[in-house]
Motif scaffolding. Structure first.
Motif, PDB file in Angstrom:
ATOM      1  N   ALA A 124       0.833  -1.202   0.000  1.00 14.70           N
ATOM      2  CA  ALA A 124       0.000   0.000   0.000  1.00 14.70           C
ATOM      3  C   ALA A 124       0.868   1.253   0.000  1.00 14.70           C
ATOM      4  O   ALA A 124       0.598   2.214  -0.736  1.00 14.70           O
ATOM      5  N   ASP A 125       1.909   1.249   0.818  1.00 18.10           N
ATOM      6  CA  ASP A 125       2.815   2.405   0.861  1.00 18.10           C
ATOM      7  C   ASP A 125       3.466   2.633  -0.504  1.00 18.10           C
ATOM      8  O   ASP A 125       3.605   3.776  -0.958  1.00 18.10           O
ATOM      9  N   HIS A 126       3.874   1.547  -1.151  1.00 18.18           N
ATOM     10  CA  HIS A 126       4.525   1.660  -2.465  1.00 18.18           C
ATOM     11  C   HIS A 126       3.556   2.231  -3.502  1.00 18.18           C
ATOM     12  O   HIS A 126       3.936   3.129  -4.272  1.00 18.18           O
ATOM     13  N   LEU A 127       2.335   1.732  -3.527  1.00 16.37           N
ATOM     14  CA  LEU A 127       1.365   2.205  -4.516  1.00 16.37           C
ATOM     15  C   LEU A 127       0.983   3.661  -4.271  1.00 16.37           C
ATOM     16  O   LEU A 127       0.841   4.437  -5.220  1.00 16.37           O
ATOM     17  N   ARG A 128       0.842   4.036  -3.005  1.00 16.34           N
ATOM     18  CA  ARG A 128       0.551   5.446  -2.698  1.00 16.34           C
ATOM     19  C   ARG A 128       1.721   6.336  -3.142  1.00 16.34           C
ATOM     20  O   ARG A 128       1.512   7.433  -3.679  1.00 16.34           O
ATOM     21  N   SER A 129       2.939   5.861  -2.929  1.00  9.99           N
ATOM     22  CA  SER A 129       4.122   6.628  -3.340  1.00  9.99           C
ATOM     23  C   SER A 129       4.176   6.780  -4.856  1.00  9.99           C
ATOM     24  O   SER A 129       4.494   7.864  -5.375  1.00  9.99           O
ATOM     25  N   GLN A 130       3.875   5.699  -5.574  1.00  7.08           N
ATOM     26  CA  GLN A 130       3.832   5.760  -7.033  1.00  7.08           C
ATOM     27  C   GLN A 130       2.794   6.757  -7.509  1.00  7.08           C
ATOM     28  O   GLN A 130       3.043   7.556  -8.422  1.00  7.08           O
ATOM     29  N   ALA A 131       1.613   6.711  -6.900  1.00  8.18           N
ATOM     30  CA  ALA A 131       0.533   7.624  -7.292  1.00  8.18           C
ATOM     31  C   ALA A 131       0.926   9.071  -7.034  1.00  8.18           C
ATOM     32  O   ALA A 131       0.677   9.958  -7.869  1.00  8.18           O
ATOM     33  N   ALA A 132       1.553   9.332  -5.897  1.00  6.30           N
ATOM     34  CA  ALA A 132       1.952  10.699  -5.565  1.00  6.30           C
ATOM     35  C   ALA A 132       2.988  11.228  -6.553  1.00  6.30           C
ATOM     36  O   ALA A 132       2.900  12.374  -7.022  1.00  6.30           O
ATOM     37  N   ALA A 133       3.965  10.388  -6.885  1.00  8.41           N
ATOM     38  CA  ALA A 133       5.013  10.817  -7.817  1.00  8.41           C
ATOM     39  C   ALA A 133       4.447  11.060  -9.206  1.00  8.41           C
ATOM     40  O   ALA A 133       4.793  12.044  -9.874  1.00  8.41           O
ATOM     41  N   GLN A 134       3.588  10.177  -9.663  1.00  2.21           N
ATOM     42  CA  GLN A 134       3.004  10.328 -10.995  1.00  2.21           C
ATOM     43  C   GLN A 134       2.049  11.512 -11.057  1.00  2.21           C
ATOM     44  O   GLN A 134       1.951  12.202 -12.085  1.00  2.21           O
ATOM     45  N   THR A 135       1.334  11.756  -9.964  1.00  2.00           N
ATOM     46  CA  THR A 135       0.449  12.919  -9.909  1.00  2.00           C
ATOM     47  C   THR A 135       1.247  14.205 -10.077  1.00  2.00           C
ATOM     48  O   THR A 135       0.828  15.121 -10.795  1.00  2.00           O
ATOM     49  N   LYS A 136       2.395  14.268  -9.441  1.00  2.00           N
ATOM     50  CA  LYS A 136       3.246  15.461  -9.560  1.00  2.00           C
ATOM     51  C   LYS A 136       3.694  15.671 -10.996  1.00  2.00           C
ATOM     52  O   LYS A 136       3.683  16.806 -11.498  1.00  2.00           O
ATOM     53  N   VAL A 137       4.057  14.587 -11.678  1.00  4.53           N
ATOM     54  CA  VAL A 137       4.467  14.689 -13.086  1.00  4.53           C
ATOM     55  C   VAL A 137       3.319  15.235 -13.930  1.00  4.53           C
ATOM     56  O   VAL A 137       3.500  16.148 -14.758  1.00  4.53           O
ATOM     57  N   LEU A 138       2.136  14.694 -13.726  1.00  3.77           N
ATOM     58  CA  LEU A 138       0.971  15.118 -14.507  1.00  3.77           C
ATOM     59  C   LEU A 138       0.595  16.562 -14.207  1.00  3.77           C
ATOM     60  O   LEU A 138       0.258  17.332 -15.117  1.00  3.77           O
ATOM     61  N   GLN A 139       0.667  16.953 -12.946  1.00  5.14           N
ATOM     62  CA  GLN A 139       0.335  18.334 -12.599  1.00  5.14           C
ATOM     63  C   GLN A 139       1.358  19.312 -13.156  1.00  5.14           C
ATOM     64  O   GLN A 139       0.991  20.425 -13.570  1.00  5.14           O
ATOM     65  N   ASN A 140       2.618  18.914 -13.190  1.00  7.25           N
ATOM     66  CA  ASN A 140       3.631  19.777 -13.811  1.00  7.25           C
ATOM     67  C   ASN A 140       3.355  19.934 -15.302  1.00  7.25           C
ATOM     68  O   ASN A 140       3.515  21.023 -15.872  1.00  7.25           O
ATOM     69  N   TRP A 141       2.939  18.844 -15.942  1.00 13.41           N
ATOM     70  CA  TRP A 141       2.611  18.902 -17.368  1.00 13.41           C
ATOM     71  C   TRP A 141       1.418  19.820 -17.602  1.00 13.41           C
ATOM     72  O   TRP A 141       1.426  20.643 -18.530  1.00 13.41           O
ATOM     73  N   LEU A 142       0.409  19.697 -16.745  1.00 15.32           N
ATOM     74  CA  LEU A 142      -0.772  20.552 -16.883  1.00 15.32           C
ATOM     75  C   LEU A 142      -0.425  22.013 -16.623  1.00 15.32           C
ATOM     76  O   LEU A 142      -0.957  22.910 -17.285  1.00 15.32           O
ATOM     77  N   SER A 143       0.456  22.261 -15.670  1.00 20.75           N
ATOM     78  CA  SER A 143       0.876  23.637 -15.406  1.00 20.75           C
ATOM     79  C   SER A 143       1.527  24.252 -16.637  1.00 20.75           C
ATOM     80  O   SER A 143       1.319  25.435 -16.938  1.00 20.75           O
ATOM     81  N   GLY A 144       2.296  23.421 -17.359  1.00 21.83           N
ATOM     82  CA  GLY A 144       2.901  23.895 -18.590  1.00 21.83           C
ATOM     83  C   GLY A 144       1.862  24.214 -19.647  1.00 21.83           C
ATOM     84  O   GLY A 144       2.019  25.178 -20.414  1.00 21.83           O
ATOM     85  N   ARG A 145       0.802  23.418 -19.704  1.00 24.56           N
ATOM     86  CA  ARG A 145      -0.281  23.697 -20.664  1.00 24.56           C
ATOM     87  C   ARG A 145      -1.005  24.985 -20.287  1.00 24.56           C
ATOM     88  O   ARG A 145      -1.444  25.745 -21.158  1.00 24.56           O
ATOM     89  N   LEU A 146      -1.163  25.208 -18.985  1.00 25.44           N
ATOM     90  CA  LEU A 146      -1.889  26.389 -18.514  1.00 25.44           C
ATOM     91  C   LEU A 146      -1.083  27.658 -18.722  1.00 25.44           C
ATOM     92  O   LEU A 146      -1.609  28.684 -19.185  1.00 25.44           O
ATOM     93  N   GLY A 147       0.214  27.594 -18.408  1.00 24.29           N
ATOM     94  CA  GLY A 147       1.051  28.783 -18.554  1.00 24.29           C
ATOM     95  C   GLY A 147       0.568  29.915 -17.666  1.00 24.29           C
ATOM     96  O   GLY A 147       0.172  29.701 -16.519  1.00 24.29           O
ATOM     97  N   ASP A 148       0.555  31.116 -18.197  1.00 25.49           N
ATOM     98  CA  ASP A 148       0.122  32.293 -17.443  1.00 25.49           C
ATOM     99  C   ASP A 148      -1.345  32.622 -17.664  1.00 25.49           C
ATOM    100  O   ASP A 148      -1.842  33.618 -17.130  1.00 25.49           O
TER     101      ASP A 148
END
Length: 263
Positions: A124-148
């Motif tokens: 469970a700890d491993h899967l939660r860690s994977q989800a958290a790391a991947q969420t950060k990647v996706l949110q960074n990608w979305l932030s790039g799409r959003l820009g200013d």
């Protein structure tokens, strides 16, 4: 106008936001047979996959959230959710595609642990860690799409905003929201104030508050969670193949239609 839906479904939320943006009245209904795999009744007749959302208008029944969104945009063109420029329309659709596949799968996988206890201890700890790391990647990608820009569609709320909203909001619910003060966090605060989104999020919050009491129904096999495409991929690649195998042994997960065991 009938919308078969579940308030926790990010796909259904996307459609509800679009309908509300356009001022289209509809009745939302959680199908009685949702999650059971049963092939009888009006829900299965409208969508043999027995997945939500499904939009029913008269004799027309439409499933698959992106196709529903396209129907809504063409049926009620004002106010438009897609920009006029072909390149910008493609950007909006690509943003939606990533949210509907990769992002939804990460959120779904985290929920399998949080709400349904599919794993415990180190797994469970491993899967939660994977989800958290991947969420950060996706949110960074979305932030790039959003820009200013204030919205993913630029100066005006649009198609991509409706698609991103349920995904980021679920991450926030999980404690995996975007960094405080970031463009994506400011966008989320802004979008929560939009009436179409605020009403949809209230419905999500009410349903999420009842998940503890509903979880036993899914783990007992009364209803079965659907391990479709990217969800199954996420669980396997993130190290949770034993979760899938245990679900098969317990008979409390299912795969998409067609199924030889269903008539």
């Amino acid at each position: 106008m009938l919308l078969y839906e579940h308030p926790l479904s990010s796909y259904a939320q996307k459609v509800k936001i679009a309908l509300r943006e356009k001022g289209v009245a509809f009745t939302a209904e959680l199908p009685e047979t949702f999650g059971t795999g049963r092939s009888d009744g009006p829900f299965a007749q409208a969508n043999p996959r027995t997945e939500v959302p499904v939009l029913v208008e008269g004799d027309v029944a439409i499933f698959e959230s992106t196709i529903i969104l396209e129907y809504v945009e063409e049926r009620w063109p004002e106010p438009p959710l897609l920009p006029r420029d072909p390149a910008q329309r493609a950007v909006a659709r690509m943003t939606e595609e990533v949210c509907d596949t990769q992002y939804e799968a990460v959120n779904w996988g985290f929920g399998e642990i949080l709400w349904f206890g599919r794993a415990s201890g180190g797994l469970a700890d491993h899967l939660r860690s994977q989800a958290a790391a991947q969420t950060k990647v996706l949110q960074n990608w979305l932030s790039g799409r959003l820009g200013d820009a204030p919205w993913f569609g630029g100066e005006g709320f649009g198609w991509a905003d409706a698609a991103v909203a349920p995904m980021v909001n679920r991450s926030v619910h999980y404690g995996l929201g975007p960094a405080e003060g970031s463009p994506l966090a400011r966008w989320h605060a802004r979008i929560r104030e939009r009436p179409s989104v605020a009403e949809t999020f209230r419905e999500f919050d009410a349903a999420a508050a009842r998940m503890a009491e509903a979880s036993e129904l899914y783990t007992s096999g009364g209803r079965r969670r659907e391990y479709r495409d990217h969800r199954l991929e996420w669980m396997v690649k993130s190290g949770g193949i034993e979760v899938v195998l245990e679900g098969l042994r317990a008979g409390n997960i299912r795969f998409p239609w067609p199924d030889a065991d269903r008539s």
